[in-house]
Design an enzyme around this catalytic site. Sequence first.
Site, short mmCIF file in Angstrom:
data_model
loop_
_atom_site.label_atom_id
_atom_site.label_comp_id
_atom_site.label_asym_id
_atom_site.label_seq_id
_atom_site.Cartn_x
_atom_site.Cartn_y
_atom_site.Cartn_z
N TYR A 13 -1.76 0.37 10.93
CA TYR A 13 -1.41 -0.98 10.06
C TYR A 13 -0.08 -1.00 9.38
O TYR A 13 -0.05 -2.08 8.52
CB TYR A 13 -3.09 -0.89 8.85
CG TYR A 13 -3.21 -0.88 7.82
CD1 TYR A 13 -3.67 -2.11 7.23
CD2 TYR A 13 -2.67 0.52 6.97
CE1 TYR A 13 -3.61 -2.92 6.16
CE2 TYR A 13 -2.80 -0.22 5.42
CZ TYR A 13 -3.10 -1.07 5.46
OH TYR A 13 -3.44 -1.93 3.94
N LYS A 58 2.58 -3.29 7.30
CA LYS A 58 2.04 -3.39 6.10
C LYS A 58 3.84 -3.34 5.56
O LYS A 58 4.57 -4.23 4.32
CB LYS A 58 2.09 -2.95 4.58
CG LYS A 58 0.20 -2.98 5.31
CD LYS A 58 -0.19 -3.87 4.86
CE LYS A 58 -0.06 -4.54 2.64
NZ LYS A 58 -0.54 -5.68 2.56
N THR A 65 0.81 -1.39 -0.30
CA THR A 65 -0.14 0.26 0.40
C THR A 65 0.90 1.01 -0.41
O THR A 65 1.71 1.00 0.48
CB THR A 65 -0.80 0.07 1.43
OG1 THR A 65 -1.39 1.25 1.79
CG2 THR A 65 0.10 -0.03 3.00
N ASP A 66 0.42 2.00 -0.69
CA ASP A 66 0.97 3.48 -0.78
C ASP A 66 1.08 3.87 0.85
O ASP A 66 2.54 4.66 0.93
CB ASP A 66 -0.03 4.74 -1.38
CG ASP A 66 -1.01 5.03 -0.90
OD1 ASP A 66 -2.06 4.83 0.23
OD2 ASP A 66 -1.85 5.85 -1.77
N GLU A 67 0.13 4.20 1.88
CA GLU A 67 0.60 3.64 3.64
C GLU A 67 2.07 3.31 3.15
O GLU A 67 2.32 4.61 4.94
CB GLU A 67 -0.59 3.73 4.19
CG GLU A 67 -1.87 4.21 3.61
CD GLU A 67 -2.80 3.86 4.95
OE1 GLU A 67 -2.50 3.29 6.08
OE2 GLU A 67 -4.49 4.53 4.19
P1 NAD Z 1 -9.68 -6.43 2.71
O1 NAD Z 1 -9.94 -6.27 3.98
O2 NAD Z 1 -11.51 -7.01 1.89
O3 NAD Z 1 -9.52 -8.56 3.06
C1 NAD Z 1 -9.22 -8.74 3.44
C2 NAD Z 1 -9.43 -10.96 3.23
O4 NAD Z 1 -7.58 -11.33 3.95
C3 NAD Z 1 -10.74 -10.98 3.40
O5 NAD Z 1 -10.82 -11.43 2.92
C4 NAD Z 1 -9.92 -11.93 5.09
O6 NAD Z 1 -10.43 -12.72 5.02
C5 NAD Z 1 -8.46 -12.54 4.09
N1 NAD Z 1 -7.56 -12.33 5.35
C6 NAD Z 1 -7.82 -12.03 6.81
N2 NAD Z 1 -6.58 -12.33 7.76
C7 NAD Z 1 -5.99 -13.78 7.61
C8 NAD Z 1 -5.38 -15.33 7.47
N3 NAD Z 1 -5.06 -14.82 8.34
N4 NAD Z 1 -4.99 -15.93 6.35
C9 NAD Z 1 -6.10 -15.58 5.34
N5 NAD Z 1 -6.72 -15.11 5.13
C10 NAD Z 1 -7.08 -13.95 5.59
O7 NAD Z 1 -9.01 -6.18 2.24
P2 NAD Z 1 -9.18 -5.03 0.69
O8 NAD Z 1 -8.97 -3.71 1.25
O9 NAD Z 1 -8.97 -6.22 -0.01
O10 NAD Z 1 -7.32 -5.19 0.79
C11 NAD Z 1 -6.66 -6.56 0.35
C12 NAD Z 1 -5.00 -6.37 0.29
O11 NAD Z 1 -4.51 -4.70 -0.70
C13 NAD Z 1 -4.38 -5.94 0.86
O12 NAD Z 1 -2.85 -6.74 2.01
C14 NAD Z 1 -4.43 -4.16 2.16
O13 NAD Z 1 -2.98 -3.86 2.91
C15 NAD Z 1 -3.83 -4.26 0.45
N6 NAD Z 1 -4.30 -2.87 -0.28
C16 NAD Z 1 -5.24 -1.59 0.41
C17 NAD Z 1 -6.11 -1.09 0.17
C18 NAD Z 1 -7.87 -0.91 -0.57
O14 NAD Z 1 -7.85 0.61 -0.41
N7 NAD Z 1 -8.04 -1.32 0.02
C19 NAD Z 1 -5.11 -0.49 -1.36
C20 NAD Z 1 -3.45 -0.93 -1.57
C21 NAD Z 1 -3.33 -1.91 -0.79
O1 DAU Z 2 -4.02 4.09 0.45
C1 DAU Z 2 -4.73 2.87 0.71
C2 DAU Z 2 -5.07 2.38 1.98
O2 DAU Z 2 -6.49 2.73 1.90
C3 DAU Z 2 -4.86 0.53 2.44
O3 DAU Z 2 -3.79 0.36 2.32
C4 DAU Z 2 -6.05 0.87 2.51
O4 DAU Z 2 -5.93 -0.61 4.01
C5 DAU Z 2 -7.39 1.21 3.25
O5 DAU Z 2 -8.21 0.74 4.06
C6 DAU Z 2 -7.06 2.97 3.40
O6 DAU Z 2 -7.02 3.11 3.68
P1 DAU Z 2 -7.35 4.75 4.53
O7 DAU Z 2 -7.13 5.44 6.11
O8 DAU Z 2 -7.36 5.94 3.37
O9 DAU Z 2 -9.03 3.81 4.24
P2 DAU Z 2 -10.20 4.64 4.77
O10 DAU Z 2 -11.42 4.36 4.02
O11 DAU Z 2 -10.36 4.01 5.82
O12 DAU Z 2 -10.85 6.36 5.19
C7 DAU Z 2 -10.40 6.63 3.93
C8 DAU Z 2 -10.22 8.76 4.21
O13 DAU Z 2 -11.86 8.86 4.79
C9 DAU Z 2 -9.49 8.83 5.73
O14 DAU Z 2 -9.18 10.11 5.38
C10 DAU Z 2 -10.33 8.53 6.52
C11 DAU Z 2 -11.10 9.07 5.64
N1 DAU Z 2 -12.41 8.63 6.78
C12 DAU Z 2 -12.98 7.16 6.44
C13 DAU Z 2 -14.23 6.74 7.13
C14 DAU Z 2 -14.13 4.91 7.45
C15 DAU Z 2 -13.58 9.40 7.12
O15 DAU Z 2 -13.40 10.86 7.27
N2 DAU Z 2 -14.38 8.99 7.74
C16 DAU Z 2 -14.85 7.65 7.82
O16 DAU Z 2 -16.17 7.19 8.84
#
Ligand code: NAD
Ligand code: DAU
Length: 349
Positions: free
Chosen positions: A164, A168, A139-141
């Site tokens: 988190y 990562k 992730t970019d985070e």
């Molecule tokens: P998500 O939370 O929707 O899904 C995570 C999945 O992993 C779930 O199906 C969960 O059951 C499974 N899981 C959790 N712990 C596990 C374990 N111990 N063994 C096997 N499976 C397990 O997450 P997402 O948003 O789909 O993100 C997927 C990946 O992409 C993550 O690694 C996250 O860091 C990365 N990512 C997410 C975003 C985003 O915006 N959502 C952006 C960049 C990178």
């Molecule tokens: O940048 C990539 C990341 O983006 C991934 O690695 C993470 O898995 C994914 O959860 C996401 O992280 P963020 O913290 O950016 O996403 P989130 O949707 O939780 O929040 C997006 C923005 O919105 C953040 O600035 C917090 C704000 N927010 C979020 C929630 C849930 C609110 O203002 N209110 C809310 O209720």
Amino acid sequence: MKNILVTGGAGFIGSNFVKYMLSHTGCSIVNLDALTYAGNLENLREVEADSRYVFVRGDICDRDLVHNLFEKYDVDTVVNFAAESHVDRSITDPDIFVQTNIMGTQNLLFAARRYWSVRPEDKHCREYRPEVRFLQVSTDEVYGALGKTGMFTETTPLSPNSPYSASKAGADLFVRAYHETFGLPVNITRCSNNYGPYQFPEKLIPLMIHNCLEDKPLPIYGDGLQIRDWLYVEDHCSAIASVLEKGRLGEIYNIGGNNEKANIEIVRFILSRMGKNKSLITHVKDRPGHDRRYAIDNTKITAELGWSPSYTFEGGMAKTIDWYLANPQWMEHVTSGAYQDYYNRMYHG
Ligand code: NAD
Ligand code: DAU
């Protein structure tokens, strides 16, 4: 044809990726997922009968299980999505983030090294079967937060701010170390914020859509001027497919679509598209350590691999909102039970 072990394939991005790969390539997929609160087999209904797809419920930290899967399915590619992915949960309960995100990744690397090595009995062997690759979905985070200007490049120093992102970053460093020390063929991708169908409504966009549907207040953290760089989930999937196909081994690739938006803009977009009143907007207490701005410089992946996003922000958001409107049962299922407790703890606790 590739035999891909996709971990976390029942989550948001993982399930979109499984479907993307089955429809765009001839690969076979083993989906290993623990089905935590974020994993949902409903996300995979349309592929469950596909003969190139198999689901295994289990934990990426389980050494025997992971090793058996490599052997049974002759895995040649790993795409590791499995993770605890929500920043707010990492603030209230960091332990599980270390366990899954770091220990789980180490366990997968360990198995990959053992199974792919051409001389597994030799502890110093750095030679692997030619077709194998381990791709860590990061992730970019991990880069931390930006001020008003600048962008994250692949050489930006790691500076994670939340448990988190720290977990990562830790996983990324293990992946890097396996490449440097053992020569394991790896890639790391670092993507910006995703949105699209099947995203669990703890994240900004689906949470706001859900609350709009129920005419509930829309909780904006702090002033709502934090900036994220948004990418439609299918574009993330196509980027990972490009890295698997053409990425140089050992390299990191940032993934993003040049779509910086303030949170408040996103919420206003959703309100207007869903025909709801701005009075639903409610400013609540800010997230501790809240990163102010993320922005991805995607020059490397676009120039080197020829990848580019297909969706505009408006097009992707329209598709996303329409999907949630067309699938009320999905939302109903994932927001019953434990979700209500989570919501009350997080927003009323
Ligand atoms: P998500 O939370 O929707 O899904 C995570 C999945 O992993 C779930 O199906 C969960 O059951 C499974 N899981 C959790 N712990 C596990 C374990 N111990 N063994 C096997 N499976 C397990 O997450 P997402 O948003 O789909 O993100 C997927 C990946 O992409 C993550 O690694 C996250 O860091 C990365 N990512 C997410 C975003 C985003 O915006 N959502 C952006 C960049 C990178
Ligand atoms: O940048 C990539 C990341 O983006 C991934 O690695 C993470 O898995 C994914 O959860 C996401 O992280 P963020 O913290 O950016 O996403 P989130 O949707 O939780 O929040 C997006 C923005 O919105 C953040 O600035 C917090 C704000 N927010 C979020 C929630 C849930 C609110 O203002 N209110 C809310 O209720």
